[in-house]
Design an enzyme around this catalytic site. Structure first.
Site, short mmCIF file in Angstrom:
data_model
loop_
_atom_site.label_atom_id
_atom_site.label_comp_id
_atom_site.label_asym_id
_atom_site.label_seq_id
_atom_site.Cartn_x
_atom_site.Cartn_y
_atom_site.Cartn_z
CD GLU A 260 -2.67 1.55 0.25
OE1 GLU A 260 -2.72 2.71 -0.19
OE2 GLU A 260 -3.35 0.61 -0.21
CB THR A 309 -6.10 0.86 -3.74
OG1 THR A 309 -5.17 1.52 -2.87
CG2 THR A 309 -5.96 -0.65 -3.56
CG HIS A 487 -1.82 4.58 -4.83
ND1 HIS A 487 -1.50 5.32 -3.71
CD2 HIS A 487 -2.83 3.76 -4.45
CE1 HIS A 487 -2.29 4.98 -2.71
NE2 HIS A 487 -3.10 4.02 -3.12
#
Length: 712
Positions: A260, A309, A487
């Site tokens: 993440e 995401t 990202h």
């Protein structure tokens, strides 16, 4: 006593109208200068920026001038003013984190995202944002106290029409100046920033509404004939497999580990404490990145847009881009046909497919989208023991997440395809209890940046513990483990504060630096291999599915994929960003600006032949993005049968009582069951998961975890 001119002016309808128009113009200019990064490059653009709020502001507010009844007239004008202010305020807050403007699809999809946001949205607000709202309270107070009186005299219809006509004339002037500075602004641009910079925020919202309607019409009017150009592009763009890499991971389990918000610069990054001792932020990921069993890439870029995401999931599992506006998951995920990785592996290679995520299933509309992707199982927060202590607004903290996931993972029939969506390294990057050691944090002026290093360090520890479990149970040896960043973690608006930590100058930080910082880690870890290493090939997330399929020994040529195998000698190394910007080994193209990747300098004297090369790169990227949009917006996969995949019957997919479903399969298969649980003599492997941060509490937590699984 005779009233002053100011008082009499403010108490007329035109005076009140003018007051609101001026106030909104001031607020808009303030936002342009302080909140948005619009890339103003010339005096002409500054002039356009100053006049672009005028036309739409006057046009919208002039509606109230046509209302004759004084109360209704003032109410109409105030409501319009409030709505414009709300739009401006919302964009200021939204832009701070996403570096983007709110679209119609963003608003339509808000309900499917908000359930998983919790309090993190509140952290986007700043006390300075009140400056955009304070005038509403001041005007309301003045009206209530009758400091501003209602004018009973209506505005003449011809005068109201003259005001509206003036706004149209102002817009014509605005558009003329904009087209002179940026030809074909509305027909060729992919950048929302350009629309706002040249024509204003109100116009952008109307323009976006028209674009959204047209996109919806495309789906309604799409036909099988639209596939012809798509297939032509895919066939021409296809890159053949690399024989040396094809099938290296054939028959293995696939475990995706979602990193993440992790950016590539964090790999091998070291922080120095007050004693001069260096500390690796992600020591375990660093070791994997350099492991000879890992095929790592240091020039892979994320290609997400507003879907963040969920866009990354679209890219890595479909080799398609997200949407230009809003998130594909929330807008199309529940109704489009896909031929995604879970479906391909399930139908062609007998894989069991499952996704694990410690947040609510409705977040990003995953519970619907995953069914259309071909996921047979989806373990969301309802399958986990989630408390205030072990979670935050985006779900379970990573150590809890991986720990509690193995009670379900061990029951999957092998080979399986499992995606682990860990989330602790997510904004707002608050310090997490349970880290094995203390990492010296940077001391920038931005606490978000400082916290980013702490949560990345914690996530690294959680992943190491999960790897230790995989090794202890034997799953490790029969799996390919793919780790990917989804990202950026630090948004463009915060990057200047990050500059010094990266050896850059805050004052000279520019769009080139922002683009370079969009690299994300990508690792294909195949235990037992010895010829791994770090590849400098340029690529994007759209290339991940073609790469994975070839590693698994599956020919990807019959699927509609827009990416290319990263190991292929035919990989073109042209990376498309969702907004149309381009990245190659030689060039960074941001809007109309072209930078030399060797020097980082803006190219000004470009030869004719080099310009042709650059134009060709832009056209290649635009064609790839347009092909993706055609597939998604037209739902063209519903017509595609060459792959041989059968249509998914989502009515047969049930994400309830999944542990019981898996246990039933184990019993039915008996000795033929291939789950880890069955291979372990029908004994659980949960106790082989070691939490170094909770050694003393492990027994208690294992008991509680077992109780939770029994209740499922």
């Amino acid at each position: 006593m005779k009233k002053s001119y100011k008082e009499s002016w403010i108490n007329t309808r035109m005076g009140f109208f003018s007051l609101l128009a001026i106030l909104f113009w001031l607020k808009t200019i303030l936002a342009y200068i302080t909140a948005f990064n619009l890339g103003i490059e010339s005096i002409t653009q500054y002039l356009i920026l100053l006049i672009n709020p005028i036309a739409t502001t006057i046009f919208i507010l002039s509606i109230g001038l046509y209302v004759r009844n004084e109360k209704r007239a003032y109410a109409t004008t105030l409501i319009l003013y409030f709505l414009m202010t709300l739009l401006l305020f919302s964009n200021v807050v939204y832009y701070r984190e996403f570096s983007d403007f709110i679209t119609i699809n963003t608003i339509l999809g808000a309900g499917k995202v908000s359930s998983g946001l919790g309090q993190s949205a509140l952290k986007l607000f700043s006390i300075t944002d009140l400056i955009y709202l304070v005038d509403l309270f001041a005007i309301g107070g003045c009206l209530a106290a009758k400091k501003i009186k209602l004018d009973k005299q209506p505005v003449k219809g011809r005068f109201a029409f003259a005001v509206t006509s003036f706004s149209v004339l102002m817009f014509a002037v605005n558009l003329t100046l904009a087209e002179a500075d940026r030809p074909q602004l509305l027909s060729r641009t992919f950048s929302k920033d350009h629309i706002v910079k040249y024509l204003g925020l109100n116009f952008f919202m109307a323009y976006d509404g028209v674009q959204t309607y047209q996109t919806n019409q495309i789906r309604a009017q799409a036909s099988e004939n639209d596939l012809v150009s798509v297939e032509e592009y895919v066939n021409k763009h296809h890159a053949d497999k690399n024989p040396e890499m094809f099938g290296k991971a054939a028959g293995r389990n696939v475990i995706y580990i979602h990193l993440e918000s992790l950016q590539q610069f964090m790999i091998d990054y070291k922080l120095t404490d007050k004693d001069g001792v260096e500390h690796e932020v992600t020591p375990f990921l660093n070791s994997l990145f350099h492991d000879q069993q890992t095929y790592s890439f240091d020039n892979v870029f994320h290609q997400v847009s507003a879907g963040k995401t969920s866009d990354a999931e679209t890219l890595i599992e479909n080799s398609l881009f997200g949407l230009t506006q809003g998130a594909l998951f929330t807008q199309l995920g529940g109704k489009n046909t896909f031929q995604a990785a879970p479906d391909i592996l399930s139908q062609t290679a007998g894989y069991t497919t499952a996704a694990f995520h410690g947040n609510v299933g409705s977040f990003w509309n995953r519970n619907d989208t995953y069914k259309n992707f071909g996921y047979e199982y989806f373990f969301d927060s309802s399958y986990y023991d989630v408390t205030d202590e072990n979670s935050f607004q985006y779900g379970l903290h990573d150590k809890e997440f991986f720990d509690q996931s193995v009670q379900y993972l061990e029951h999957l029939q092998q080979p399986f395809y499992a995606k682990m969506l860990a989330v602790s390294n997510h904004y707002p990057y608050a310090k997490i209890q349970g880290s094995d050691d203390e990492l010296p944090l940077p001391e920038t002026a931005d606490e978000t940046i400082n916290g980013y290093f702490a949560t990345a360090h914690y996530a690294d520890q959680a992943i190491e513990q999960f790897f230790n479990y995989l090794k202890a149970t034997g799953l490790y040896d029969n799996s390919i483990i793919v780790l990917y960043g989804d990202h950026y973690g630090i948004s463009n608006s915060r990057n200047p504060e990050l500059a010094e930590l990266l050896g850059k100058d805050k004052e000279t930080w520019n769009e080139y630096d922002n683009a370079q910082l969009q690299r994300v880690p990508l690792m294909y870890h195949i235990p037992g291999e010895t010829d791994g290493g770090i590849s400098h090939t340029y690529g994007g997330q759209v290339d991940m599915l073609p790469t994975l399929l070839h590693l698994l020994g599956i020919d990807n040529s019959k699927y509609l994929m827009l990416g290319q195998d990263l190991f292929s000698k035919g990989h073109d190394q042209v990376v498309a960003f969702r907004n149309g910007d381009v990245m190659t080994p030689d060039y960074t193209i941001v809007g109309d600006n072209v930078y030399d990747n060797q020097t980082g300098a803006l190219k000004t004297n470009i030869s004719e032949s080099e310009q042709q090369t650059i134009d060709g790169l832009k056209e290649k990227v635009q064609l790839q993005l347009a092909t993706s949009d055609a597939i998604n917006n037209g739902d063209l996969m519903r017509y595609y049968s060459t792959s041989g995949l059968q249509e998914i019957d989502t009515t047969t997919v049930n994400y309830r009582d999944q542990l019981q479903q898996l246990e039933t399969i184990e019993k039915e298969k008996g000795k033929n069951s291939t789950s880890l649980y069955s291979k372990n003599g029908n004994k659980s492997t949960v106790d082989q998961y070691v939490r170094t941060d909770l050694v003393d509490e492990k027994t208690t937590e294992s008991t509680e975890s077992t109780e939770v699984s029994e209740n499922k």
